[in-house]
Design a protein around this motif. Structure first.
Motif, mmCIF file in Angstrom:
data_model
loop_
_atom_site.group_PDB
_atom_site.id
_atom_site.type_symbol
_atom_site.label_atom_id
_atom_site.label_comp_id
_atom_site.label_asym_id
_atom_site.label_seq_id
_atom_site.Cartn_x
_atom_site.Cartn_y
_atom_site.Cartn_z
ATOM 1 N N GLY A 87 0.821 -1.055 -0.057
ATOM 2 C CA GLY A 87 0.027 0.020 0.038
ATOM 3 C C GLY A 87 0.747 1.398 -0.063
ATOM 4 N N LEU A 88 0.241 2.317 0.168
ATOM 5 C CA LEU A 88 0.981 3.572 0.363
ATOM 6 C C LEU A 88 1.573 3.822 1.513
ATOM 7 C CD1 LEU A 88 -1.882 5.555 -1.318
ATOM 8 C CD2 LEU A 88 -0.003 5.078 -2.586
ATOM 9 N N SER A 89 2.725 4.531 1.569
ATOM 10 C CA SER A 89 3.404 4.788 2.894
ATOM 11 C C SER A 89 2.451 6.050 3.468
ATOM 12 C CB SER A 89 4.828 5.229 2.454
ATOM 13 O OG SER A 89 4.875 6.655 1.802
ATOM 14 N N ASP A 90 2.793 6.358 4.681
ATOM 15 C CA ASP A 90 2.319 7.561 5.403
ATOM 16 C C ASP A 90 2.431 8.691 4.636
ATOM 17 O OD1 ASP A 90 1.334 5.427 6.962
ATOM 18 O OD2 ASP A 90 2.275 6.438 8.856
ATOM 19 N N ALA A 91 3.792 8.814 4.247
ATOM 20 C CA ALA A 91 4.185 10.118 3.612
ATOM 21 C C ALA A 91 3.294 10.252 2.373
ATOM 22 C CB ALA A 91 5.667 10.253 3.406
ATOM 23 N N GLU A 92 3.091 9.397 1.448
ATOM 24 C CA GLU A 92 2.427 9.437 0.222
ATOM 25 C C GLU A 92 0.984 9.539 0.657
ATOM 26 O OE1 GLU A 92 4.673 5.930 -2.643
ATOM 27 O OE2 GLU A 92 3.451 5.472 -0.899
ATOM 28 N N VAL A 93 0.494 9.268 1.639
ATOM 29 C CA VAL A 93 -0.936 9.431 1.884
ATOM 30 C C VAL A 93 -0.917 10.952 2.216
ATOM 31 C CG1 VAL A 93 -2.891 9.203 3.525
ATOM 32 C CG2 VAL A 93 -1.645 7.170 2.763
ATOM 33 N N GLU A 94 -0.217 11.351 3.085
ATOM 34 C CA GLU A 94 -0.046 12.930 3.376
ATOM 35 C C GLU A 94 0.069 13.827 2.360
ATOM 36 O OE1 GLU A 94 -1.042 13.898 6.355
ATOM 37 O OE2 GLU A 94 -0.833 12.265 7.603
ATOM 38 N N ALA A 95 1.041 13.551 1.325
ATOM 39 C CA ALA A 95 0.930 14.068 0.150
ATOM 40 C C ALA A 95 -0.258 14.245 -0.814
ATOM 41 C CB ALA A 95 2.125 13.545 -0.735
ATOM 42 N N LEU A 96 -0.982 12.945 -0.904
ATOM 43 C CA LEU A 96 -2.092 13.062 -1.561
ATOM 44 C C LEU A 96 -3.222 14.044 -0.892
ATOM 45 C CD1 LEU A 96 -2.280 9.609 -2.627
ATOM 46 C CD2 LEU A 96 -2.256 11.356 -4.207
ATOM 47 N N LEU A 97 -3.096 14.043 0.540
ATOM 48 C CA LEU A 97 -4.112 14.715 1.091
ATOM 49 C C LEU A 97 -3.985 16.132 1.162
ATOM 50 C CD1 LEU A 97 -4.623 12.896 4.809
ATOM 51 C CD2 LEU A 97 -6.178 13.110 2.828
ATOM 52 N N ALA A 105 -14.344 17.915 -8.023
ATOM 53 C CA ALA A 105 -13.905 16.662 -8.772
ATOM 54 C C ALA A 105 -12.734 16.053 -8.479
ATOM 55 C CB ALA A 105 -14.018 17.009 -10.297
ATOM 56 N N GLU A 106 -11.495 17.059 -8.507
ATOM 57 C CA GLU A 106 -10.198 16.458 -8.239
ATOM 58 C C GLU A 106 -10.059 16.090 -6.789
ATOM 59 O OE1 GLU A 106 -7.643 15.912 -9.759
ATOM 60 O OE2 GLU A 106 -6.062 15.878 -8.289
ATOM 61 N N GLY A 107 -10.698 16.700 -5.693
ATOM 62 C CA GLY A 107 -10.740 16.135 -4.287
ATOM 63 C C GLY A 107 -11.323 14.694 -4.191
ATOM 64 N N ASP A 108 -12.416 14.649 -5.056
ATOM 65 C CA ASP A 108 -13.194 13.211 -4.848
ATOM 66 C C ASP A 108 -12.458 12.269 -5.434
ATOM 67 O OD1 ASP A 108 -15.281 14.740 -3.542
ATOM 68 O OD2 ASP A 108 -16.608 14.706 -5.207
ATOM 69 N N ARG A 109 -11.748 12.682 -6.515
ATOM 70 C CA ARG A 109 -10.820 11.773 -7.142
ATOM 71 C C ARG A 109 -9.804 11.342 -6.452
ATOM 72 N NH1 ARG A 109 -6.223 10.913 -9.582
ATOM 73 N NH2 ARG A 109 -5.351 12.915 -8.995
ATOM 74 N N ILE A 110 -9.306 12.137 -5.647
ATOM 75 C CA ILE A 110 -8.282 11.615 -4.670
ATOM 76 C C ILE A 110 -8.586 10.863 -3.337
ATOM 77 C CG2 ILE A 110 -6.300 12.499 -2.912
ATOM 78 C CD1 ILE A 110 -5.992 14.890 -4.922
ATOM 79 N N ARG A 111 -10.004 11.354 -3.210
ATOM 80 C CA ARG A 111 -10.524 10.397 -2.074
ATOM 81 C C ARG A 111 -10.725 8.987 -2.461
ATOM 82 N NH1 ARG A 111 -15.968 12.547 -1.075
ATOM 83 N NH2 ARG A 111 -16.311 11.133 -2.686
ATOM 84 N N ASP A 112 -11.465 8.942 -3.863
ATOM 85 C CA ASP A 112 -11.578 7.543 -4.255
ATOM 86 C C ASP A 112 -10.344 6.909 -4.311
ATOM 87 O OD1 ASP A 112 -14.329 8.268 -4.409
ATOM 88 O OD2 ASP A 112 -14.252 8.609 -6.431
ATOM 89 N N LEU A 113 -9.196 7.505 -4.829
ATOM 90 C CA LEU A 113 -8.081 6.827 -4.944
ATOM 91 C C LEU A 113 -7.799 6.326 -3.611
ATOM 92 C CD1 LEU A 113 -5.306 8.358 -7.106
ATOM 93 C CD2 LEU A 113 -4.626 7.168 -4.787
ATOM 94 N N LEU A 114 -7.520 7.012 -2.777
ATOM 95 C CA LEU A 114 -7.207 6.616 -1.287
ATOM 96 C C LEU A 114 -8.168 5.356 -0.743
ATOM 97 C CD1 LEU A 114 -6.323 10.096 0.299
ATOM 98 C CD2 LEU A 114 -4.821 7.938 -0.025
ATOM 99 N N GLN A 115 -9.530 5.493 -1.079
ATOM 100 C CA GLN A 115 -10.372 4.618 -0.624
ATOM 101 C C GLN A 115 -10.069 3.091 -1.307
ATOM 102 O OE1 GLN A 115 -13.189 5.377 1.514
ATOM 103 N NE2 GLN A 115 -12.831 3.197 1.784
ATOM 104 N N ALA A 116 -9.496 3.209 -2.338
ATOM 105 C CA ALA A 116 -9.172 1.936 -3.277
ATOM 106 C C ALA A 116 -7.910 1.381 -2.550
ATOM 107 C CB ALA A 116 -9.095 2.212 -4.529
ATOM 108 N N GLU A 117 -7.162 2.009 -1.934
ATOM 109 C CA GLU A 117 -6.100 1.746 -1.236
ATOM 110 C C GLU A 117 -6.466 1.314 0.344
ATOM 111 O OE1 GLU A 117 -2.894 1.196 -2.346
ATOM 112 O OE2 GLU A 117 -3.370 1.732 -4.339
ATOM 113 N N GLY A 118 -7.640 1.387 0.514
ATOM 114 C CA GLY A 118 -8.212 0.988 1.933
ATOM 115 C C GLY A 118 -7.989 2.043 3.042
#
Length: 491
Positions: A440-450, A463-476
């Motif tokens: 999965g993604l590292s904490d740092a990667e998650v923080e960067a996406l956030l 739309a961009e915000g939701d895209r990132i949220r969905d992307l993270l959701q897919a990573e659990g």
RNA sequence: GGCGACAUAGCCAAGUGGUAAGGCAGAGGUCUGCAAAACCUCCACCCCCGGUUCGAAUCCGGGUGUCGCCUCCA
């Protein structure tokens, strides 16, 4: 309060009383090892494992014996078709059974017995039956004369004269040599090319029913407390066991007989012959396979005596249900430290054996009352869900607000109660699996996406915000947007 | 033909004389840019017909339906 259980022999629920105070002798009819075990087997052995666990929890010393039928026509046929030996086939599927059933958290028997290791006892028993006039040799075989045994039919509630011989449509050539169609083979003379054992009646192998009678006598004595098995074994298998054992010893074979209901598919019994079976390993190894504990939960949601219909939907629902229990079971690992529990780093943390729960508390009493009533696991599970939901709520409050509204020691008691009671049903959570970050993604990667998402949202680019949220959701990873633009997250 | 079991909400299921546990799914609400997550709330008179009872899903009788066993079977 004592345990009450349904006895097939009397068709009633009866108070459970052991032959010896505090000790229980159980014999369970095991599998014939010629193929992988299916969900019908899973149901059976999970049920009896749960009974055994519960009796142990109630303070009994339980001696649990189960057999492997490793001499049988089907094993022989399998060996022939793959040009190996009966022993090779039997050993392979014995091992497979043990592996499969262990995944469902079924505890190993205290003793396993094998037909191939019981030949002495079997022959001794046949000899006695012959001597007492219950058995007769014919053409190298030895048969049991059912009409000689007065109580024949008492377990299955049948009368020999009312039964239609051959109604199941599986009559074999043996019939010609039998004195009565319901007589059954104690010893089968060897045919050309078949494995055999020497005996007073000539070379051959034991019939199916005799091994159980012999094993019980050898390992547990003339009379045991509980004999368990699938309801499809009531007749003729268990009826024949009774006829063999009781004719030989003059004592009741078992005080209580318990039988589990079948697993159905589309309303029909799951069985090898119908070809509608799913093996345990196929189910658990499939893509999107359910957690083995979810399968166990599925089996415990109903009464062990009733048939249960196996469907993908039911398994999926059980998987979701298991998630709820899992949240509760992992509560201590996830929130114990925040709650100031000082032993979270101890190696015994979370081990039910090291927990002291209040046996007089409402949850435990409710659980016990349900389980005392013929092992009402569905009623017991309701208690677990109550506890798990309380804990999940508390955990969520801690996650979302920083603190729970229930005192730490109360939560600790609830958690320990849940863990202990769940273990009685064989439901256990393995901490660590859920917080795996593998791949999965590292904490740092998650923080960067956030950070990206925060900027997008600030610019009203939802739309961009939701895209990132969905992307993270897919990573659990689940996001929690809080007032003030703060976003928290957890895996 | 004989013996036996079962019939409870959309699905699974407990309860076996005092007015329906639990799970899954669903609905509404709070919150939110919308969602998600979270939290709160809601959701059945128990196959049919008789009978017993002050009172029955729960007992009795009769139906209907489904399933199991009658020498492979967990």
């Amino acid at each position: 309060m004592s345990i009450v259980l349904y006895n097939t022999l009397t068709r009633k629920k009866e108070p459970f009383e052991t032959l010896e105070p505090g000790r229980v002798k159980i014999y369970c009819c095991g599998v014939t090892v010629y193929d992988y075990s299916h969900l019908g087997h899973a149901r059976c052995y999970v049920a009896w494992d749960t009974v055994r666990r519960y009796l142990l929890w109630r303070g009994y010393a339980v001696h649990y014996v189960q057999n492997f039928t490793d001499i049988d026509d089907k094993i022989l046929n399998r060996a022939k078709s793959e040009e190996s030996s009966m022993q090779t086939v039997a050993e392979r599927y014995t091992q497979a059974y043990l592996e499969d059933i262990a995944r469902l958290n079924v505890v190993e028997a205290d003793e396993y017995t094998y037909a191939t290791q019981t030949l002495d006892g079997i022959q001794r028993l046949i000899g006695e039956l012959e001597q007492k006039g219950y058995a007769y040799p014919a053409n190298g075989d030895v048969y049991y004369s059912v009409r000689k045994f007065e109580g024949y039919g008492k377990l299955s509630g049948r009368n020999l004269d009312d039964m239609q011989a051959g109604a199941s449509g599986r009559v074999t050539g043996e019939d010609a040599t039998k004195q009565d169609p319901f007589d059954f083979a104690l010893w089968k003379g060897a045919k050309e090319g078949e494995p055999f054992w020497e005996s007073p009646w000539g070379p051959g192998r034991p019939g199916w029913h005799i091994e159980c009678s012999a094993m019980i006598r050898d390992r547990l004595g003339d009379t045991i407390d509980i004999h368990v098995g699938g309801s499809d074994l009531v007749f003729p298998h268990h009826e024949n066991e009774i006829a063999q054992s009781e004719a030989a010893t003059g004592h009741p074979l078992s005080r209580y007989w318990m039988h589990n209901g079948m697993v159905n598919v589309g309303g029909e019994k799951m069985s090898k012959s119908l070809g509608n079976f799913t093996t345990i390993r196929d189910l658990l190894d499939a893509p999107n396979a359910p957690d083995p504990m979810a399968v166990r939960l599925f089996l415990l949601q109903g009464s062990y005596r009733k048939p249960v219909d196996f469907t993908d939907e039911a398994i999926a629902a059980a998987q979701t249900s298991w998630g709820t229990l899992l949240d509760g079971l992992l509560f201590g690992y996830q929130y114990g430290a925040k709650l100031g529990w000082v032993d979270v780093e101890d190696s015994a943390f979370g081990d039910p054996a090291a927990m002291r729960i209040d046996r007089e508390s409402d949850p435990v009493q409710t659980f016990q009352a349900a389980m005392d009533d013929d092992f009402n696991t569905a009623g017991g599970l309701a208690v677990l869900f109550d506890l798990a939901k309380d804990l999940r709520r508390a955990g969520n409050l801690i996650t979302h607000t920083g603190e729970a509204d229930t005192p730490s020691d109360v939560l600790r008691q609830q958690w320990q109660t849940l863990v202990c009671l769940a273990q009685v049903l064989g439901l256990e959570a393995r901490p660590g699996v859920e917080v795996s970050t593998e791949g999965g993604l590292s904490d740092a990667e998650v923080e960067a996406l956030l950070t990206q998402r925060r900027e997008a949202r600030a610019a009203k680019d939802f739309a961009e915000g939701d895209r990132i949220r969905d992307l993270l959701q897919a990573e659990g990873i689940t996001l929690i947007d809080k007032p003030g633009g703060v976003t928290e997250w957890h895996r």
